[in-house]
Every structure is written in C-alpha cells, then in structure tokens.
Scaffold this motif. Structure first.
Motif, short mmCIF file in Angstrom:
data_model
loop_
_atom_site.label_atom_id
_atom_site.label_comp_id
_atom_site.label_asym_id
_atom_site.label_seq_id
_atom_site.Cartn_x
_atom_site.Cartn_y
_atom_site.Cartn_z
N LYS A 1 0.83 -1.21 0.00
CA LYS A 1 0.00 0.00 0.00
C LYS A 1 0.86 1.25 0.00
O LYS A 1 0.59 2.22 -0.72
CB LYS A 1 -0.91 0.01 1.23
N ALA A 2 1.91 1.22 0.85
CA ALA A 2 2.81 2.37 0.93
C ALA A 2 3.51 2.63 -0.40
O ALA A 2 3.92 3.77 -0.69
CB ALA A 2 3.84 2.15 2.04
N GLU A 3 3.67 1.57 -1.22
CA GLU A 3 4.28 1.71 -2.55
C GLU A 3 3.22 2.03 -3.62
O GLU A 3 3.49 1.96 -4.81
CB GLU A 3 5.01 0.41 -2.91
N ASN A 4 2.00 2.36 -3.16
CA ASN A 4 0.89 2.76 -4.02
C ASN A 4 0.34 1.63 -4.89
O ASN A 4 -0.29 1.86 -5.93
CB ASN A 4 1.28 3.95 -4.92
N LYS A 5 0.57 0.39 -4.46
CA LYS A 5 -0.05 -0.74 -5.15
C LYS A 5 -1.45 -0.98 -4.57
O LYS A 5 -1.70 -0.67 -3.41
CB LYS A 5 0.81 -2.00 -5.00
N SER A 6 -2.31 -1.53 -5.40
CA SER A 6 -3.71 -1.74 -5.00
C SER A 6 -3.98 -3.24 -4.84
O SER A 6 -3.46 -4.05 -5.60
CB SER A 6 -4.65 -1.15 -6.06
N ILE A 7 -4.82 -3.56 -3.88
CA ILE A 7 -5.12 -4.96 -3.56
C ILE A 7 -6.63 -5.18 -3.59
O ILE A 7 -7.39 -4.42 -2.98
CB ILE A 7 -4.60 -5.34 -2.15
N ILE A 8 -7.06 -6.23 -4.31
CA ILE A 8 -8.42 -6.75 -4.14
C ILE A 8 -8.30 -8.01 -3.30
O ILE A 8 -7.64 -8.97 -3.70
CB ILE A 8 -9.08 -7.06 -5.50
N TYR A 9 -8.91 -8.00 -2.13
CA TYR A 9 -8.70 -9.04 -1.13
C TYR A 9 -9.99 -9.80 -0.93
O TYR A 9 -11.01 -9.24 -0.49
CB TYR A 9 -8.26 -8.37 0.18
N ILE A 10 -9.98 -11.09 -1.28
CA ILE A 10 -11.18 -11.93 -1.12
C ILE A 10 -10.96 -12.88 0.04
O ILE A 10 -9.98 -13.64 0.07
CB ILE A 10 -11.45 -12.73 -2.41
N SER A 11 -11.84 -12.84 1.02
CA SER A 11 -11.72 -13.72 2.18
C SER A 11 -13.07 -13.87 2.85
O SER A 11 -13.89 -12.95 2.83
CB SER A 11 -10.70 -13.15 3.18
N HIS A 12 -13.29 -15.05 3.45
CA HIS A 12 -14.49 -15.26 4.25
C HIS A 12 -14.22 -15.02 5.73
O HIS A 12 -15.13 -15.14 6.56
CB HIS A 12 -15.02 -16.68 4.05
N LEU A 13 -12.96 -14.72 6.08
CA LEU A 13 -12.59 -14.50 7.48
C LEU A 13 -12.79 -13.02 7.80
O LEU A 13 -11.96 -12.17 7.48
CB LEU A 13 -11.13 -14.92 7.72
N ILE A 14 -13.90 -12.72 8.45
CA ILE A 14 -14.31 -11.33 8.60
C ILE A 14 -13.40 -10.55 9.55
O ILE A 14 -13.17 -9.35 9.36
CB ILE A 14 -15.80 -11.26 9.03
N ASP A 15 -12.83 -11.21 10.58
CA ASP A 15 -11.88 -10.53 11.46
C ASP A 15 -10.69 -10.02 10.65
O ASP A 15 -10.19 -8.91 10.86
CB ASP A 15 -11.37 -11.48 12.55
N GLU A 16 -10.23 -10.85 9.74
CA GLU A 16 -9.09 -10.53 8.89
C GLU A 16 -9.40 -9.33 8.00
O GLU A 16 -8.56 -8.44 7.82
CB GLU A 16 -8.80 -11.76 8.03
N ILE A 17 -10.60 -9.29 7.45
CA ILE A 17 -11.01 -8.19 6.58
C ILE A 17 -10.96 -6.86 7.33
O ILE A 17 -10.45 -5.86 6.82
CB ILE A 17 -12.45 -8.44 6.05
#
Length: 514
Positions: A190-206
């Motif tokens: 993120k600090a390097e300005n890259k973007s992430i699409i993050y798919i997870s069913h673990l809601i705490d992690e999200i």
C-alpha cells in the motif's frame, strides 16, 4: 491512498448457458487501496475477478485501468497493465523448484539463451529473504506443505511488479504468524501505491487489513462500506440477508454443545499407541456413538497427517485401531469405506473431486455406493440420479443440472458435493478435514446444521479444524494437537475459544482423562 482509480469496472454483466451470474456490477479500486470483495460462494466474486484477469469475456460493461478503457481485453492485456492474481487454488508447477516458479516467464538467461541457474536461485532466494520467509529457493514445490506453497504464490505475484494484486483467500492455509506477516507485506505494498483486491471469508481478517468492503449477493452489487463506518454484523447481514442472519444466530445458540456423558458406553472407534515416523507420536483417543470430536491445532501440528493415516492413505508404524471393540487394519481408503468410515479431505480439488467430471459422477463416485446400485453388472442409473438429486436438495447445492462439470461450481458447492459423496456411502464414522475452509457464512451454517443432524442420528464424527472459533459450536469434546501429538483435552462448556487457544499456544498443561 490516492483518489485516483487504479481499476474501474462499470455495469459488468456475465452469464453462462443463459444463466446470469453478474447482473450489472460496478467496482472502483483506488491506487494504494485494499478493497475487500465479500459475498457468499456463488455471489459472483470469482467471475468478477476472472473478468478483470481477462480469463472470462464480459457480456456487457466497461473495463478501465489507470484511466484507459479497453474494447478488447484478455489475459495478455491484464498482465501488460499490471494485473496479477494469487488464486485460491494455488497456480504453481509442483515438479519444479521454488525459484523456477517465482521467476516463471522471467528466467535469467545468457546470450546463448541458456538458463543461468545460480543467478536465478540467488535472485529468488533474495526475494524470499526480503519477505522474511524461511523457504529454500532450490526446494521442489511438491516437497513443501500447503502453507509454504501459498507463500510462494504471494512472492511470485509481488515479484512480477504488478500494480494491482488480487488475493483470493490468501491466508486459508497460513498459520497465525504467517497471516500477520502477510498483512505487514500488504501494508508495505500500500505504501508503494499498489492496489489490492482481497477476497476472504474471514471477517476478522477483513477488518484488520481492508480500507473498503464491497459486498456482492446473487450476482448483484449490494453495498460498499468504509471499514471504519461499519460493523462485522452489518457486513454479514449484507452478504446473506437479514433473514438468514437471524436464522444463523439462532442456530449458533441451539448448536452449542451440551455436556455429553459417555460413561459405560463402548467406543465406536479406539486408537491406541498410534505412531508414524516424522508425522505422529503416541496418539491415543476414543470416539463414541453420536459424538462430535474436534481435533485442532496450528498449521503443521499433525491434524491432516493423523486423518490421512486413519483412513489408510499413509501407513502407520505401530499401534492399533479398534472399531466396535474389534481390532482392524486400515491399509487403504477402500478398507476404511468397508469398515464404515468416510472422509472429506482437506483439499477438495486435489483429493476430493474429479473436476472434469459431472456433479452426478462425483457424488456417486465411491465403490461402496456403486455396489449398492449395481446388479448383475448393470448400474441402476435411475436410482443413482435419485440419490444424487436427494443430496443436491438436502445440501442446497446450486447447480445447473446433475451433468454440470464440478469445475464450474463455486468452492462452497464443490465442498457440498464432496460431503454428499462421503455420506452416500452411509458411514457410521465420518472424518471431516477443514470442511468449512474457504466457504461462505451460509454454507458454513448449513454444514454445522448437518453435523448436528448426523450426530442426532447416532453418527460419530471427527472434525479436524484449524478454525478455533468453530470448534465450540460443533463439537462435544476437543483434542488439541501440537508437534504431532495431543497436548490438551477439553469437554463441553470447558471448550471455549479462549481455553482452546491457550492450549494451542502452549499456555496450559493438562492431564488426559482415563
């Protein structure tokens, strides 16, 4: 985080065989943003990211990357524009080294086009070391445990210098320490300005890693929330609908284990002095009729190794197994089936399904079942279809028909097919290895409900799970594994998440009940 969009998808529509899967979905991903894409299995998440990766062609809608719109968009265009994916089902070549996988397509060669192996291993090892992972670049991928293979996929995606990285259930096989490590890497990206699409069913992690949460349901965009302006309950409610959310909460309260008393009751299964060199040491336990026994521990504790040995995939060196107080030998999975033991493996795609086969063929695959519907060498196809259809209805498997290929199903529906296959053999003992990994809240609820129904019918169940939160919901008793043996045992109301966690991380000594 920039206000500039890295990716913009507008009014994306996609259908298969006339069945709409995406019904006009919009997605905005800013530079330096972590966007969590959430929804139940079958909500359309995988289809949407496959369109962004160029694997599927959209029926309607627009794709925009860094402000540039595309008339024709395919895999090559996605890669050229810096889009990469870490898939849930690991995309690695097992029979070659870690270094070759990381630098696949970017191998270091001299002018004669010969691969400079030492330079390649050195570069790959530096990438691994920079991430802080303890993996040998020269090791073959198929010699690594699943958690390490997942880490290799992560390194590979980042090594390609992608601007947008899609992470599909990236922590499903990682230990708690490895998850924290991955989250630190994401913050660095993120600090390097890259973007992430993050798919997870673990809601705490999200809630720990995401900036924005976008929810899909039944192929439709439902809502997008800033992570600081919402709650876990609201997100689950958006995913499954308020009605199902309330039903799940009621089920959670009704399933909570009661104190089970098996005094004087002969065990249905008894394992004594069980050992396998390098994998298991001094395993002893009993399993009673109508009992749900949980076996948990951190990744690498020995849970999956124990299950593989119990069903005859791996051979044990010493010890005995008794079924109904009679000593038996389990030398292969077929022998286990004949003794009334069915299993659902950890990796549904590699171990549980024939992906190119139909739903019908997969559900009715076991020889034990096939024998019951075969007479004089002829298969009773009508009965086979009826039995498969009954499980499709009972487990609410979303399919286009019994002849649909299983590789076209969502992860949750594939898992239901594997469970159906295990139950169609009519076992007295059912072994479940991580049965809710990578599936949505609704499917988890259905599996917990099914476990309760099977228990009430007298079936004995062993639930192998690294998800400590589900153990108190589904299990009467829990055994905690560490370093390939049992280090704790808790029963009934004692089996709280806090106590299980204390045992798992070595914070509590114990004495086995005799």
């Amino acid at each position: 985080m920039s206000e500039k969009n890295a990716v913009r998808l507008k009014n994306i529509k996609k259908g298969f065989n006339g069945n709409p899967v995406l019904k006009g979905v919009d997605l905005n991903l800013r530079q330096g943003e972590v966007l969590a894409l959430m929804g139940e299995n079958g909500a359309g998440k995988s289809t949407l990211v496959n369109i962004l990766m160029g694997v599927y062609q959209r029926d309607e809608g627009a794709i925009e990357i860094d402000g540039k719109q595309f008339d024709h968009y395919d895999i090559a265009a996605a890669r050229k524009n810096g889009i990469a994916i870490i898939p849930q089902e690991l995309a690695l070549v097992p029979a070659i080294t870690v270094a070759e996988n990381i630098l696949l397509g970017n191998r270091i060669a001299n002018r004669g086009r010969l691969i400079q192996w030492n330079s390649m291993f050195k570069k790959a090892q530096k990438l691994i070391d920079d991430f802080g992972f303890k993996i040998d670049a020269r090791a073959r991928v198929d010699s690594l445990p699943i958690s390490y293979r997942q880490l290799v996929c992560i390194i590979k995606a980042v090594a390609d210098e992608s601007k947008v990285i899609i992470m599909d259930e990236p922590t499903s096989s990682l230990s708690k320490e490895e998850v924290l490590h991955l989250h630190n890497i994401i913050r660095k990206l993120k600090a390097e300005n890259k973007s992430i699409i993050y798919i997870s069913h673990l809601i705490d992690e999200i809630f720990d890693i995401a900036d924005t949460i976008m929810v899909l349901r039944d192929g439709c965009f439902i809502d997008s929330k800033n992570v600081n302006d919402t709650t876990q309950r609201e997100i689950v409610s958006l995913m499954v609908g308020e009605e199902l959310m309330k039903a799940q909460e009621n089920l959670r309260h009704s399933i909570v284990s009661k104190e089970a008393d098996y005094t004087g009751l002969p065990p249905r299964m008894r394992v004594m002095n069980f050992k396998r060199a390098g994998n298991l040491k001094e395993i002893n336990f009993s399993l009673y009729p109508g009992e749900v026994l949980g076996i948990t521990g951190l990744v690498g504790a020995g849970k999956s190794e124990l299950m593989r040995t119990l069903i005859g995939i791996d051979k044990y060196d010493s010890g005995t197994i008794e079924i109904n107080e009679r000593e038996v030998k389990i030398v292969c999975p077929a022998a286990a089936y004949k003794l009334g033991i069915s299993s659902v493996p950890e990796d549904r795609k590699l171990q549980g399904l024939v992906l190119m086969g139909s739903v019908l063929d997969n559900i009715t695959l076991t020889p034990v079942y096939r024998k019951t519907v075969t007479k004089a060498g002829f298969l009773n196809a009508k009965q086979e279809k009826k039995d498969a259809s009954d499980f499709v209805e009972k487990l609410a498997i979303k399919i286009g028909g019994l002849h649909q290929r299983t590789n076209r199903l969502s992860g949750g529906n594939q898992q239901k097919c594997v469970i159906s296959k295990a139950l169609l053999a009519k076992p007295r003992i059912l072994l479940l290895d991580e049965p809710t990994r990578g599936i949505d809240v609704g499917a988890k609820t259905l599996i917990y409900k099914l476990i309760r129904e099977l228990k009430e019918d007298g079936m004995s169940i062993i639930l192998f799970s690294s998800d400590i939160s589900e153990i108190p919901i589904a299990c009467d008793r829990v055994l905690i594994m560490s370093n390939n043996t049992f280090v704790g045992e808790l029963t009934g109301k004692e089996a709280t998440v806090e106590k299980i966690l204390n045992c798992t991380i070595g914070g509590q000594s114990w004495e086995r009940q005799t």
